[in-house]
Design a protein around this motif. Structure first.
Motif, mmCIF file in Angstrom:
data_model
loop_
_atom_site.group_PDB
_atom_site.id
_atom_site.type_symbol
_atom_site.label_atom_id
_atom_site.label_comp_id
_atom_site.label_asym_id
_atom_site.label_seq_id
_atom_site.Cartn_x
_atom_site.Cartn_y
_atom_site.Cartn_z
ATOM 1 N N GLU A 194 -7.476 -0.869 -4.489
ATOM 2 C CA GLU A 194 -8.525 -0.137 -5.196
ATOM 3 C C GLU A 194 -8.131 1.321 -5.461
ATOM 4 O OE1 GLU A 194 -13.339 0.457 -4.724
ATOM 5 O OE2 GLU A 194 -12.117 0.174 -2.943
ATOM 6 N N ALA A 195 -7.888 1.629 -6.738
ATOM 7 C CA ALA A 195 -7.338 2.934 -7.115
ATOM 8 C C ALA A 195 -8.265 4.090 -6.774
ATOM 9 C CB ALA A 195 -7.010 2.952 -8.604
ATOM 10 N N VAL A 217 -0.909 -6.463 -12.127
ATOM 11 C CA VAL A 217 -1.464 -7.768 -12.484
ATOM 12 C C VAL A 217 -2.940 -7.855 -12.120
ATOM 13 C CG1 VAL A 217 -0.704 -8.838 -10.311
ATOM 14 C CG2 VAL A 217 -1.125 -10.259 -12.307
ATOM 15 N N LEU A 218 -3.366 -7.184 -11.053
ATOM 16 C CA LEU A 218 -4.771 -7.088 -10.689
ATOM 17 C C LEU A 218 -4.937 -6.030 -9.613
ATOM 18 C CD1 LEU A 218 -6.026 -9.937 -8.345
ATOM 19 C CD2 LEU A 218 -3.625 -9.483 -8.706
ATOM 20 N N GLU A 219 -6.188 -5.661 -9.364
ATOM 21 C CA GLU A 219 -6.523 -4.648 -8.360
ATOM 22 C C GLU A 219 -7.601 -5.212 -7.451
ATOM 23 O OE1 GLU A 219 -9.000 -0.584 -8.642
ATOM 24 O OE2 GLU A 219 -7.094 -0.518 -9.749
ATOM 25 N N MET A 220 -7.460 -5.004 -6.147
ATOM 26 C CA MET A 220 -8.414 -5.541 -5.177
ATOM 27 C C MET A 220 -8.738 -4.482 -4.141
ATOM 28 S SD MET A 220 -7.056 -9.430 -4.614
ATOM 29 C CE MET A 220 -8.710 -9.979 -4.174
ATOM 30 N N ASN A 221 -9.860 -4.653 -3.440
ATOM 31 C CA ASN A 221 -10.253 -3.707 -2.398
ATOM 32 C C ASN A 221 -10.187 -4.327 -1.012
ATOM 33 O OD1 ASN A 221 -12.421 -5.423 -2.398
ATOM 34 N ND2 ASN A 221 -13.965 -3.866 -2.829
ATOM 35 N N SER A 222 -9.461 -5.438 -0.877
ATOM 36 C CA SER A 222 -9.302 -6.101 0.417
ATOM 37 C C SER A 222 -7.818 -6.257 0.721
ATOM 38 C CB SER A 222 -9.978 -7.478 0.414
ATOM 39 O OG SER A 222 -9.574 -8.236 1.539
ATOM 40 N N ALA A 224 -6.531 -7.815 3.296
ATOM 41 C CA ALA A 224 -6.288 -9.195 3.719
ATOM 42 C C ALA A 224 -6.132 -10.107 2.506
ATOM 43 C CB ALA A 224 -7.430 -9.677 4.605
ATOM 44 N N ALA A 225 -6.962 -9.899 1.470
ATOM 45 C CA ALA A 225 -6.865 -10.716 0.257
ATOM 46 C C ALA A 225 -5.561 -10.448 -0.478
ATOM 47 C CB ALA A 225 -8.059 -10.438 -0.653
ATOM 48 N N ILE A 226 -5.139 -9.186 -0.511
ATOM 49 C CA ILE A 226 -3.863 -8.841 -1.140
ATOM 50 C C ILE A 226 -2.714 -9.535 -0.409
ATOM 51 C CG2 ILE A 226 -2.216 -6.960 -1.502
ATOM 52 C CD1 ILE A 226 -4.595 -5.151 -2.140
ATOM 53 N N ALA A 227 -2.731 -9.484 0.924
ATOM 54 C CA ALA A 227 -1.680 -10.136 1.706
ATOM 55 C C ALA A 227 -1.644 -11.632 1.428
ATOM 56 C CB ALA A 227 -1.896 -9.873 3.202
ATOM 57 N N ASP A 228 -2.811 -12.243 1.257
ATOM 58 C CA ASP A 228 -2.864 -13.678 0.973
ATOM 59 C C ASP A 228 -2.256 -13.989 -0.396
ATOM 60 O OD1 ASP A 228 -3.681 -16.302 1.891
ATOM 61 O OD2 ASP A 228 -5.168 -16.257 0.284
ATOM 62 N N LEU A 229 -2.510 -13.124 -1.388
ATOM 63 C CA LEU A 229 -1.919 -13.328 -2.711
ATOM 64 C C LEU A 229 -0.405 -13.158 -2.671
ATOM 65 C CD1 LEU A 229 -4.537 -11.512 -4.968
ATOM 66 C CD2 LEU A 229 -4.113 -13.971 -4.823
ATOM 67 N N VAL A 230 0.070 -12.223 -1.855
ATOM 68 C CA VAL A 230 1.516 -12.057 -1.694
ATOM 69 C C VAL A 230 2.119 -13.312 -1.061
ATOM 70 C CG1 VAL A 230 3.335 -10.727 -0.545
ATOM 71 C CG2 VAL A 230 1.401 -9.541 -1.589
ATOM 72 N N ARG A 231 1.425 -13.891 -0.102
ATOM 73 C CA ARG A 231 1.895 -15.145 0.503
ATOM 74 C C ARG A 231 2.030 -16.241 -0.553
ATOM 75 N NH1 ARG A 231 -2.087 -13.563 4.414
ATOM 76 N NH2 ARG A 231 -1.097 -12.884 6.363
ATOM 77 N N GLN A 232 1.141 -16.213 -1.558
ATOM 78 C CA GLN A 232 1.194 -17.200 -2.641
ATOM 79 C C GLN A 232 2.190 -16.812 -3.737
ATOM 80 O OE1 GLN A 232 -2.841 -18.442 -3.955
ATOM 81 N NE2 GLN A 232 -3.590 -17.285 -2.185
ATOM 82 N N ASN A 233 2.916 -15.716 -3.523
ATOM 83 C CA ASN A 233 3.940 -15.225 -4.444
ATOM 84 C C ASN A 233 3.362 -14.824 -5.801
ATOM 85 O OD1 ASN A 233 6.521 -14.383 -4.957
ATOM 86 N ND2 ASN A 233 7.299 -16.409 -5.511
ATOM 87 N N VAL A 234 2.158 -14.258 -5.793
ATOM 88 C CA VAL A 234 1.556 -13.749 -7.020
ATOM 89 C C VAL A 234 2.224 -12.436 -7.435
ATOM 90 C CG1 VAL A 234 -0.584 -12.842 -8.049
ATOM 91 C CG2 VAL A 234 -0.639 -14.891 -6.612
ATOM 92 N N VAL A 239 0.515 -1.376 0.644
ATOM 93 C CA VAL A 239 -0.716 -1.316 1.426
ATOM 94 C C VAL A 239 -0.426 -0.686 2.783
ATOM 95 C CG1 VAL A 239 -1.865 -3.314 0.352
ATOM 96 C CG2 VAL A 239 -0.291 -3.660 2.271
ATOM 97 N N PRO A 240 -1.449 -0.229 3.492
ATOM 98 C CA PRO A 240 -1.226 0.234 4.871
ATOM 99 C C PRO A 240 -0.785 -0.936 5.752
ATOM 100 C CG PRO A 240 -3.337 1.013 4.019
ATOM 101 C CD PRO A 240 -2.846 -0.016 3.053
ATOM 102 N N SER A 241 0.147 -0.669 6.644
ATOM 103 C CA SER A 241 0.611 -1.691 7.577
ATOM 104 C C SER A 241 -0.434 -1.869 8.672
ATOM 105 C CB SER A 241 1.952 -1.269 8.189
ATOM 106 O OG SER A 241 2.407 -2.241 9.107
#
Length: 293
Positions: A194-195, A217-222, A224-234, A239-241
């Protein structure tokens, strides 16, 4: 109790061998550990470290106070456990947290049910600005928020819990393990945080300093959701570690440091006005969990 935290850091240096190792264990920057130790030396009115070599080591004066430091820290922990009849701490408090820090808060609140069975802690989540507003309005008792460090005076209280550096998250399938963060950012779709948020603004500033033009490609404010999309190779993301996410052990994620970034996300405890004793117990539980070597 800043003095107790300094002593815990001092003991962590002795246990783990270096200030850098202690900083990692205590979730502090190397500079913060150095500042704590200089303050401790002023309080003790003596030098506790030998700084003449390539690495900083405890000197004779530092080793001479180790047992006293252990005794003081142990006495403080004992005080927290037995300051009063545990069954006399009762009532209900409401503590808020951001989604990314809720797991840490909830896990420690659950552990409080053993020593304080009559204590009821209600949890709620929200954005940091909204949680801070709720605390100031008296709608909740305290909150774990994301905020830049600040100096406060009564009735406002802000206390740092831990810090999280910015990292690149990628899927292992995106290419060679030694690929640089910059090359991945230029080549792959970018999932933005989230910018308009504090973290999002620092990510934008970092990309500008790195002179990297990403393909959003998209912007999110979660996170955990971003990490899940990375797992799906989107795509990849900055992000903060998350301190309690165990990403390093996740076979579907690659976590890369980003050269040139010094900013860390600060996770802090925020309260306003006079608080019930139960609120202090929750805060002390969190601080003890974080500062234990």
């Amino acid at each position: 109790m800043s003095e107790i935290r300094m002593l815990r850091t001092f003991l962590a240096i002795e246990k783990h061998g270096t200030m850098a190792a202690a900083a990692d264990r205590m979730a502090l920057t190397h500079a913060a550990v150095g500042a704590q130790m200089r303050t401790l030396e002023r309080v003790c009115q003596r030098q506790l470290f030998d700084r003449s070599g390539r690495s900083i080591q405890l000197n004779d004066a530092g080793r001479s106070i180790l047992e006293q430091a252990r005794t003081v820290v142990a006495a403080y922990d004992s005080l927290l456990r037995g300051v009063a009849d545990t069954h006399s701490i009762e009532g209900t408090v409401t503590i808020g947290a951001t989604v990314s820090s809720m797991g840490f808060l909830a896990a420690n609140v659950i552990k409080l049910k053993v020593p304080y069975p009559a204590l009821k802690v209600r949890l709620t989540h929200g954005s940091s600005p909204e949680l801070e507003r709720q605390v100031r309005a008296g709608e909740i008792d305290a909150a774990v928020i994301i905020s830049e460090p600040r100096t406060t005076t009564l009735p406002e209280s802000w206390e740092s819990l831990y810090e999280e550096p910015l990292v690149l998250l990628a899927n292992p399938a995106v290419g060679p393990a030694d690929a640089s963060a910059a090359s991945l950012l230029k080549r792959l779709p970018f999932i933005g945080f989230e910018a308009a948020s504090l973290t999002g603004r620092h990510v934008t500033s970092l990309l500008r300093r790195l002179r990297v033009e990403v393909n959003p490609v998209l912007e999110m404010n979660s996170i955990a959701a971003i990490a899940d999309l990375v797992r799906q190779n989107v795509g990849v993301s900055i992000v903060p570690s998350l301190r309690h996410a165990a990403w390093a052990d996740d076979p579907q994620l690659v976590v890369k440091p980003i050269p040139g970034t010094t900013w860390r996300r600060h996770v802090a405890w925020y309260e306003f006005g006079r608080q019930p004793r139960a609120t202090a117990i929750v805060k002390n539980r969190l601080l003890a969990a974080l500062s234990r070597p």
